[in-house]
Design a protein around this motif. Sequence first.
Motif, PDB file in Angstrom:
ATOM      1  N   UNK A   1      23.018 -31.896  40.458  1.00  0.00           N
ATOM      2  CA  UNK A   1      23.005 -31.309  42.487  1.00  0.00           C
ATOM      3  C   UNK A   1      23.487 -30.081  42.046  1.00  0.00           C
ATOM      4  N   UNK A   2      23.483 -29.657  43.106  1.00  0.00           N
ATOM      5  CA  UNK A   2      23.644 -27.929  43.112  1.00  0.00           C
ATOM      6  C   UNK A   2      23.957 -27.708  44.201  1.00  0.00           C
ATOM      7  N   UNK A   3      24.824 -27.080  44.372  1.00  0.00           N
ATOM      8  CA  UNK A   3      25.322 -26.693  46.521  1.00  0.00           C
ATOM      9  C   UNK A   3      25.113 -24.887  46.514  1.00  0.00           C
ATOM     10  N   UNK A   4      25.110 -25.064  47.278  1.00  0.00           N
ATOM     11  CA  UNK A   4      25.159 -23.410  48.230  1.00  0.00           C
ATOM     12  C   UNK A   4      25.400 -23.505  48.798  1.00  0.00           C
ATOM     13  N   UNK A   5      26.480 -21.778  49.407  1.00  0.00           N
ATOM     14  CA  UNK A   5      27.522 -22.239  50.514  1.00  0.00           C
ATOM     15  C   UNK A   5      26.681 -21.686  51.838  1.00  0.00           C
ATOM     16  N   UNK A 165      23.186 -25.825  52.339  1.00  0.00           N
ATOM     17  CA  UNK A 165      22.545 -26.447  51.480  1.00  0.00           C
ATOM     18  C   UNK A 165      22.706 -27.164  50.328  1.00  0.00           C
ATOM     19  N   UNK A 166      21.823 -27.641  49.620  1.00  0.00           N
ATOM     20  CA  UNK A 166      22.309 -28.690  48.455  1.00  0.00           C
ATOM     21  C   UNK A 166      20.976 -29.208  47.895  1.00  0.00           C
ATOM     22  N   UNK A 167      21.221 -28.418  46.657  1.00  0.00           N
ATOM     23  CA  UNK A 167      19.972 -28.794  45.624  1.00  0.00           C
ATOM     24  C   UNK A 167      20.240 -30.467  44.744  1.00  0.00           C
ATOM     25  N   UNK A 168      19.064 -31.172  45.605  1.00  0.00           N
ATOM     26  CA  UNK A 168      18.859 -32.314  44.834  1.00  0.00           C
ATOM     27  C   UNK A 168      17.596 -32.377  43.809  1.00  0.00           C
ATOM     28  N   UNK A 169      17.831 -32.777  42.546  1.00  0.00           N
ATOM     29  CA  UNK A 169      16.516 -32.526  41.540  1.00  0.00           C
ATOM     30  C   UNK A 169      16.331 -33.823  41.467  1.00  0.00           C
ATOM     31  N   UNK A 170      15.414 -34.288  40.612  1.00  0.00           N
ATOM     32  CA  UNK A 170      15.081 -35.767  40.205  1.00  0.00           C
ATOM     33  C   UNK A 170      13.852 -35.492  39.097  1.00  0.00           C
ATOM     34  N   UNK A 171      14.563 -35.516  37.633  1.00  0.00           N
ATOM     35  CA  UNK A 171      13.993 -35.006  36.701  1.00  0.00           C
ATOM     36  C   UNK A 171      14.171 -34.211  36.201  1.00  0.00           C
ATOM     37  N   UNK A 203       0.947 -28.479  40.298  1.00  0.00           N
ATOM     38  CA  UNK A 203      -0.541 -28.674  40.360  1.00  0.00           C
ATOM     39  C   UNK A 203      -0.934 -29.640  39.760  1.00  0.00           C
ATOM     40  N   UNK A 204      -0.980 -30.372  39.034  1.00  0.00           N
ATOM     41  CA  UNK A 204      -1.708 -30.992  38.582  1.00  0.00           C
ATOM     42  C   UNK A 204      -0.825 -32.182  39.047  1.00  0.00           C
ATOM     43  N   UNK A 205       0.332 -32.334  40.441  1.00  0.00           N
ATOM     44  CA  UNK A 205       1.003 -33.691  41.270  1.00  0.00           C
ATOM     45  C   UNK A 205       1.958 -33.756  40.184  1.00  0.00           C
ATOM     46  N   UNK A 206       2.320 -32.884  38.924  1.00  0.00           N
ATOM     47  CA  UNK A 206       3.178 -34.354  38.065  1.00  0.00           C
ATOM     48  C   UNK A 206       4.620 -32.777  37.725  1.00  0.00           C
ATOM     49  N   UNK A 207       5.579 -33.889  36.758  1.00  0.00           N
ATOM     50  CA  UNK A 207       6.459 -32.367  36.440  1.00  0.00           C
ATOM     51  C   UNK A 207       7.340 -33.112  37.785  1.00  0.00           C
ATOM     52  N   UNK A 208       9.105 -31.801  37.724  1.00  0.00           N
ATOM     53  CA  UNK A 208      10.029 -32.260  38.035  1.00  0.00           C
ATOM     54  C   UNK A 208      10.417 -31.773  39.987  1.00  0.00           C
ATOM     55  N   UNK A 209      10.654 -32.872  40.361  1.00  0.00           N
ATOM     56  CA  UNK A 209      10.246 -32.757  41.592  1.00  0.00           C
ATOM     57  C   UNK A 209      12.320 -32.685  42.484  1.00  0.00           C
ATOM     58  N   UNK A 210      12.181 -32.279  43.674  1.00  0.00           N
ATOM     59  CA  UNK A 210      13.183 -31.989  44.138  1.00  0.00           C
ATOM     60  C   UNK A 210      13.233 -31.852  45.583  1.00  0.00           C
ATOM     61  N   UNK A 211      14.390 -31.805  46.482  1.00  0.00           N
ATOM     62  CA  UNK A 211      14.630 -31.084  47.809  1.00  0.00           C
ATOM     63  C   UNK A 211      15.761 -30.382  47.819  1.00  0.00           C
ATOM     64  N   UNK A 212      15.677 -29.241  48.971  1.00  0.00           N
ATOM     65  CA  UNK A 212      16.709 -29.201  49.392  1.00  0.00           C
ATOM     66  C   UNK A 212      16.832 -29.216  50.445  1.00  0.00           C
ATOM     67  N   UNK A 213      18.618 -29.655  50.633  1.00  0.00           N
ATOM     68  CA  UNK A 213      19.038 -30.145  52.167  1.00  0.00           C
ATOM     69  C   UNK A 213      20.047 -29.892  52.702  1.00  0.00           C
ATOM     70  N   UNK A 214      20.059 -30.071  53.834  1.00  0.00           N
ATOM     71  CA  UNK A 214      20.752 -29.161  54.886  1.00  0.00           C
ATOM     72  C   UNK A 214      22.435 -30.764  55.053  1.00  0.00           C
ATOM     73  N   UNK A 224      19.882 -32.594  56.938  1.00  0.00           N
ATOM     74  CA  UNK A 224      18.231 -32.313  57.294  1.00  0.00           C
ATOM     75  C   UNK A 224      17.591 -32.393  55.796  1.00  0.00           C
ATOM     76  N   UNK A 225      16.260 -32.040  55.697  1.00  0.00           N
ATOM     77  CA  UNK A 225      15.676 -32.038  54.573  1.00  0.00           C
ATOM     78  C   UNK A 225      14.735 -30.629  54.663  1.00  0.00           C
ATOM     79  N   UNK A 226      15.094 -29.475  54.414  1.00  0.00           N
ATOM     80  CA  UNK A 226      14.441 -28.197  54.955  1.00  0.00           C
ATOM     81  C   UNK A 226      13.425 -27.863  54.142  1.00  0.00           C
ATOM     82  N   UNK A 227      13.169 -28.408  52.516  1.00  0.00           N
ATOM     83  CA  UNK A 227      11.842 -28.438  51.556  1.00  0.00           C
ATOM     84  C   UNK A 227      12.051 -29.136  50.445  1.00  0.00           C
ATOM     85  N   UNK A 228      10.535 -29.523  50.177  1.00  0.00           N
ATOM     86  CA  UNK A 228      10.545 -31.046  49.398  1.00  0.00           C
ATOM     87  C   UNK A 228       9.447 -29.947  48.031  1.00  0.00           C
TER      88      UNK A 228
END
Length: 541
Positions: A1-5, A165-171, A203-214, A224-228
């Motif tokens: 998990x990474x955070x942005x100022x 903002x905070x970056x959450x990564x899944x795998x 593009x193949x629907x696989x790989x790492x996932x994540x979200x930018x959350x406020x 809120x979730x700004x982007x997935x």
Amino acid sequence: MAEAEPPAPTRRRAAPMIRTAGATTLALAIATGGAYLAEWGPFAPGSPVPDPDATAQARAFLVDWAEGRLSNAGERTTSPGKAQEVLRNFTTGLRIDKPALTAHAATVTEDGTVRVPFTADMPVADLGTWTYDATLPLRKQDDGSWKVAWTLSLVHPHLSDTEKFRLDREGTDGPKVTDRAGRALSKDTHPSLGPVLSQVARAAGAGPRGAIQRVDRATGEVKDTEATFGKKPSQPGDRPIGTTVDSTWQTAAEKALAAKSGGKNAALVALRVDNGEILAVANSPSGFNRAISGTYAPGSTWKIVTTGALMLKDTVKPEDIVDCPKYLTVGKEFHNVETSEHRNATFLKDFTESCNTAFISLRDKLGDRELGDVARKYFGVGQEWHTGIPSFDGSVPAPRDETEKAASMIGQGRVLANPLIMASVTATAVSGTFHQPTITRGNKDTTTTSKLPQNVVEQLREMMRATVTDGTAKVLDGLPGGIGAKTGTAEVTEGAPNNGWIVAHRGNVAIACVVEQGKTGGASAGPVVRSLLSDAPADPS
């Protein structure tokens, strides 16, 4: 998990928007490690015209931010220390590499503030691109200078003193990706492929996932979730994803960039002439896939398209005399590289020596929309390509005046391309047939193009060969295989070094390379392609 100022001052919710950096049509593009500027207008009739010094300061701020010169960017604001700190925390915390910042038309408010809206395409490492809109406010200072009026919301409209903002990564493990022969590809063995492999997996629907959350700064509560990003994690036993990449060509491409680009930002694409399959895509440094999603003025490599357009109308032949003076004024003064001239030159000489003034003098031979129409109809540029990963597919808008038309004849003005596009242009020019470039197989093809007449193809091949033996691409002379090429020098901003380009073909392979701030194509991109062709096999299997 990474955070942005930075978080956001407004509570108004904006719909999140995710798209690739390459898909954006740019008015001012600060992308792929470089700044590519166009005009700021037009402005509504009767509206106050922003002070050019204010818009120049906004341009400079965006360039510095995009290039990572955060201290310089901070100095252009009313709060240098805070600005530098926030910009660094924002990009580092969210793992953003090489922002692409697109400025739009400036306006003036009643209190004299100049407001410059911009679109930010933020590549989040290994995940995708986060796109949003924000605005730079600029105010005149007591000494008459203009400064960006610092506020957190100019970084992102939802950044504030209470939220960040905070970056959450899944795998982090993506599926196995292989080259055309079934050999495994990884960023460990081919570092430049890192972002490409992630794009292929997504593009193949696989790989790492994540979200930018406020999140709330005090409590960490998600507001809120700004982007997935991403669709599903890879599973044990998933079938490998096959690509068209050739490991041998990819290794040679990465070696060439590392050894010959002089430490500058650079990108290269090699593809098969007969079907458009991408053999190698290399970026230095790795990170943003500038080779395929970047937006650059192609400079004189674009003269291949311009020459094709002129020859389709039979308005000029290689042996025709087309004078090449040092300067030519069309609204502004155009000149040749190092202000060279070739009096009473043939058009072949103009091509091999890359004479800007000669090409510009032929602008009346083409209609205002004709260059763009030829690029689209015969070369597929500006149509939607389905390469298997996000790509910028080129832009050749109709010129707004004679000056812009003159610039478009030599690959400047608002003409935008990248190494993928110019490798494809080269393949089309020497074969006569456009093939949609692809990096994975089975992609749909919605393009519609026409075949170039054989006489045009033969003349283009002869002129590109002469450019190697007797022109600006002599850096490739002496290599076997009857190589043809075209160099290019593309202006970026006033006072900044030019980008260097070269395109080439040998056998069934077409190549394009750009070196940012390389000054000339022959001197900067030329050695990269010579190294590649020296190490790579004569033709891929």
